[in-house]
Design a protein around this motif. Structure first.
Motif, short mmCIF file in Angstrom:
data_model
loop_
_atom_site.label_atom_id
_atom_site.label_comp_id
_atom_site.label_asym_id
_atom_site.label_seq_id
_atom_site.Cartn_x
_atom_site.Cartn_y
_atom_site.Cartn_z
N GLU A 1 0.84 -1.22 0.00
CA GLU A 1 0.00 0.00 0.00
C GLU A 1 0.87 1.26 0.00
O GLU A 1 0.57 2.23 -0.69
CB GLU A 1 -0.95 0.00 1.20
N GLN A 2 1.94 1.25 0.79
CA GLN A 2 2.86 2.41 0.82
C GLN A 2 3.55 2.61 -0.53
O GLN A 2 3.71 3.73 -1.00
CB GLN A 2 3.92 2.21 1.92
N LEU A 3 3.92 1.50 -1.12
CA LEU A 3 4.58 1.53 -2.42
C LEU A 3 3.64 2.13 -3.47
O LEU A 3 4.02 3.03 -4.23
CB LEU A 3 4.94 0.09 -2.80
N ILE A 4 2.41 1.65 -3.49
CA ILE A 4 1.41 2.15 -4.44
C ILE A 4 1.19 3.64 -4.24
O ILE A 4 1.18 4.42 -5.19
CB ILE A 4 0.09 1.35 -4.29
N ALA A 5 1.05 4.07 -2.98
CA ALA A 5 0.81 5.50 -2.70
C ALA A 5 1.98 6.35 -3.17
O ALA A 5 1.80 7.41 -3.77
CB ALA A 5 0.58 5.70 -1.20
N GLN B 1 3.76 10.23 -8.05
CA GLN B 1 4.84 10.68 -8.94
C GLN B 1 4.42 10.74 -10.41
O GLN B 1 5.25 11.01 -11.27
CB GLN B 1 6.05 9.74 -8.81
N MET B 2 3.15 10.49 -10.69
CA MET B 2 2.74 10.46 -12.10
C MET B 2 1.35 11.04 -12.28
O MET B 2 0.56 11.07 -11.33
CB MET B 2 2.81 9.02 -12.64
N PRO B 3 1.04 11.48 -13.50
CA PRO B 3 -0.32 11.96 -13.77
C PRO B 3 -1.33 10.82 -13.64
O PRO B 3 -0.97 9.64 -13.75
CB PRO B 3 -0.26 12.45 -15.22
N GLU B 4 -2.59 11.18 -13.45
CA GLU B 4 -3.66 10.20 -13.26
C GLU B 4 -3.70 9.18 -14.41
O GLU B 4 -3.86 7.98 -14.19
CB GLU B 4 -5.01 10.91 -13.13
N LYS B 5 -3.55 9.67 -15.64
CA LYS B 5 -3.63 8.78 -16.81
C LYS B 5 -2.54 7.71 -16.76
O LYS B 5 -2.77 6.55 -17.07
CB LYS B 5 -3.52 9.60 -18.09
N ARG B 6 -1.33 8.09 -16.35
CA ARG B 6 -0.24 7.12 -16.26
C ARG B 6 -0.47 6.18 -15.11
O ARG B 6 -0.12 5.01 -15.18
CB ARG B 6 1.10 7.85 -16.12
N TRP B 7 -1.08 6.66 -14.01
CA TRP B 7 -1.39 5.76 -12.90
C TRP B 7 -2.41 4.72 -13.34
O TRP B 7 -2.29 3.53 -12.99
CB TRP B 7 -1.88 6.53 -11.68
N HIS C 1 -2.70 3.55 -16.30
CA HIS C 1 -1.90 2.61 -17.10
C HIS C 1 -1.18 1.63 -16.16
O HIS C 1 -1.18 0.42 -16.39
CB HIS C 1 -0.88 3.37 -17.96
N THR C 2 -0.59 2.15 -15.09
CA THR C 2 0.13 1.30 -14.14
C THR C 2 -0.81 0.27 -13.51
O THR C 2 -0.45 -0.91 -13.39
CB THR C 2 0.82 2.16 -13.05
N LEU C 3 -2.01 0.70 -13.14
CA LEU C 3 -3.01 -0.25 -12.61
C LEU C 3 -3.31 -1.35 -13.63
O LEU C 3 -3.43 -2.52 -13.27
CB LEU C 3 -4.30 0.49 -12.23
N GLY C 4 -3.43 -0.95 -14.90
CA GLY C 4 -3.68 -1.92 -15.97
C GLY C 4 -2.54 -2.90 -16.12
O GLY C 4 -2.75 -4.11 -16.33
N VAL C 5 -1.30 -2.40 -16.01
CA VAL C 5 -0.13 -3.29 -16.12
C VAL C 5 -0.08 -4.23 -14.91
O VAL C 5 0.25 -5.42 -15.06
CB VAL C 5 1.18 -2.48 -16.26
N MET C 6 -0.43 -3.73 -13.73
CA MET C 6 -0.47 -4.59 -12.54
C MET C 6 -1.45 -5.75 -12.74
O MET C 6 -1.10 -6.92 -12.55
CB MET C 6 -0.87 -3.76 -11.31
N GLU C 7 -2.66 -5.41 -13.14
CA GLU C 7 -3.72 -6.41 -13.34
C GLU C 7 -3.32 -7.42 -14.43
O GLU C 7 -3.44 -8.63 -14.26
CB GLU C 7 -4.99 -5.66 -13.74
N THR C 8 -2.79 -6.90 -15.54
CA THR C 8 -2.43 -7.76 -16.67
C THR C 8 -1.22 -8.63 -16.33
O THR C 8 -1.16 -9.80 -16.73
CB THR C 8 -2.16 -6.91 -17.93
N ASP D 1 7.10 2.07 -14.11
CA ASP D 1 7.19 3.45 -14.62
C ASP D 1 7.47 4.47 -13.51
O ASP D 1 7.12 5.64 -13.63
CB ASP D 1 5.88 3.84 -15.33
N VAL D 2 8.11 4.02 -12.43
CA VAL D 2 8.25 4.85 -11.23
C VAL D 2 8.85 6.22 -11.52
O VAL D 2 8.42 7.22 -10.95
CB VAL D 2 9.02 4.11 -10.11
N CYS D 3 9.82 6.31 -12.41
CA CYS D 3 10.41 7.64 -12.65
C CYS D 3 10.20 8.13 -14.08
O CYS D 3 10.92 8.99 -14.56
CB CYS D 3 11.87 7.70 -12.21
N LYS D 4 9.19 7.60 -14.75
CA LYS D 4 8.91 8.01 -16.13
C LYS D 4 8.63 9.50 -16.24
O LYS D 4 8.93 10.12 -17.25
CB LYS D 4 7.73 7.21 -16.69
#
Length: 197
Positions: A6-10, A15-21, A23-30, A53-56
């Motif tokens: 949870e801390q990692l996710i937060a 560090q990223m715009p909502e749209k990229r987040w 995308h990250t959720l989609g990559v996690m699920e996939t 994409d932590v520092c994209k």
């Protein structure tokens, strides 16, 4: 500093715009789905996906500094800036988030370029990045269909599309991507030969 999920996710989310987040959720699920489908570790797949994409969205001069000052592949700096965040991100995952699993760090490191002899986890995270539900580009539906049955063929289709796009735009192709693509062709050919015997 070792963070829980949870801390990692937060931390990554801020560090990223909502749209990229999204995308990250989609990559996690996939990544989890592909890991379960093809026999990789879903926990490691999700961890690599959270951080891929932590520092994209960090400034490119900061990404370049991380590459220059930490013995990361210097040739990256001669190629598209889109490649830089993967290696810089793996360094950040290790140094700032305490991730010490080399397999997870490699999956972050090679999720954009691929590499020769990709591990199962490398393939899962790389393919998830290509085909998560929010992705919409010519050929993505075909990649998703292939991924129902064959991880390597789907990833090969992804690399072929990337290389084609770079060629069409007159851009240089990072050598590791060509090696990754060729490595998948060799793997698939060996598998076919084995099945024919």
């Amino acid at each position: 500093m070792k963070l829980n999920r949870e801390q990692l996710i937060a931390s990554v989310k801020e560090q990223m715009p909502e749209k990229r987040w999204l995308h990250t959720l989609g990559v996690m699920e996939t990544s989890i789905q592909l890991a379960e489908r093809f026999g990789s570790d879903p926990v490691k797949a999700e961890l690599a996906a959270i951080l891929h994409d932590v520092c994209k969205y960090w400034r490119v001069d900061e990404q370049a500094r991380i590459i220059r000052e930490n013995s990361l592949p210097q040739d990256l700096l001669d190629y598209d800036k889109e490649l830089w965040h993967a290696h810089a991100g793996a360094w950040v995952a290790r140094t700032e988030y305490g991730v010490d699993d080399e397999e997870v760090l490699d999956a972050i490191r090679y999720h954009t370029s691929g590499r020769e002899r990709m591990t199962l986890l490398d393939k899962v995270v790389c393919l998830a990045d290509y085909m998560e539900p929010g992705r919409d580009y010519p050929g993505v539906h075909m990649i998703r269909e292939i991924a129902e049955h064959n991880l390597e063929r789907a990833l090969l289709a992804g690399f072929d599309g990337t290389i084609r796009l770079l060629l069409d735009r007159g851009k240089r192709i990072y050598p590791l991507t060509v090696l990754a693509r060729n490595g998948l062709v060799v793997e698939l050919n060996e598998l076919m030969e084995t099945n024919e015997q």
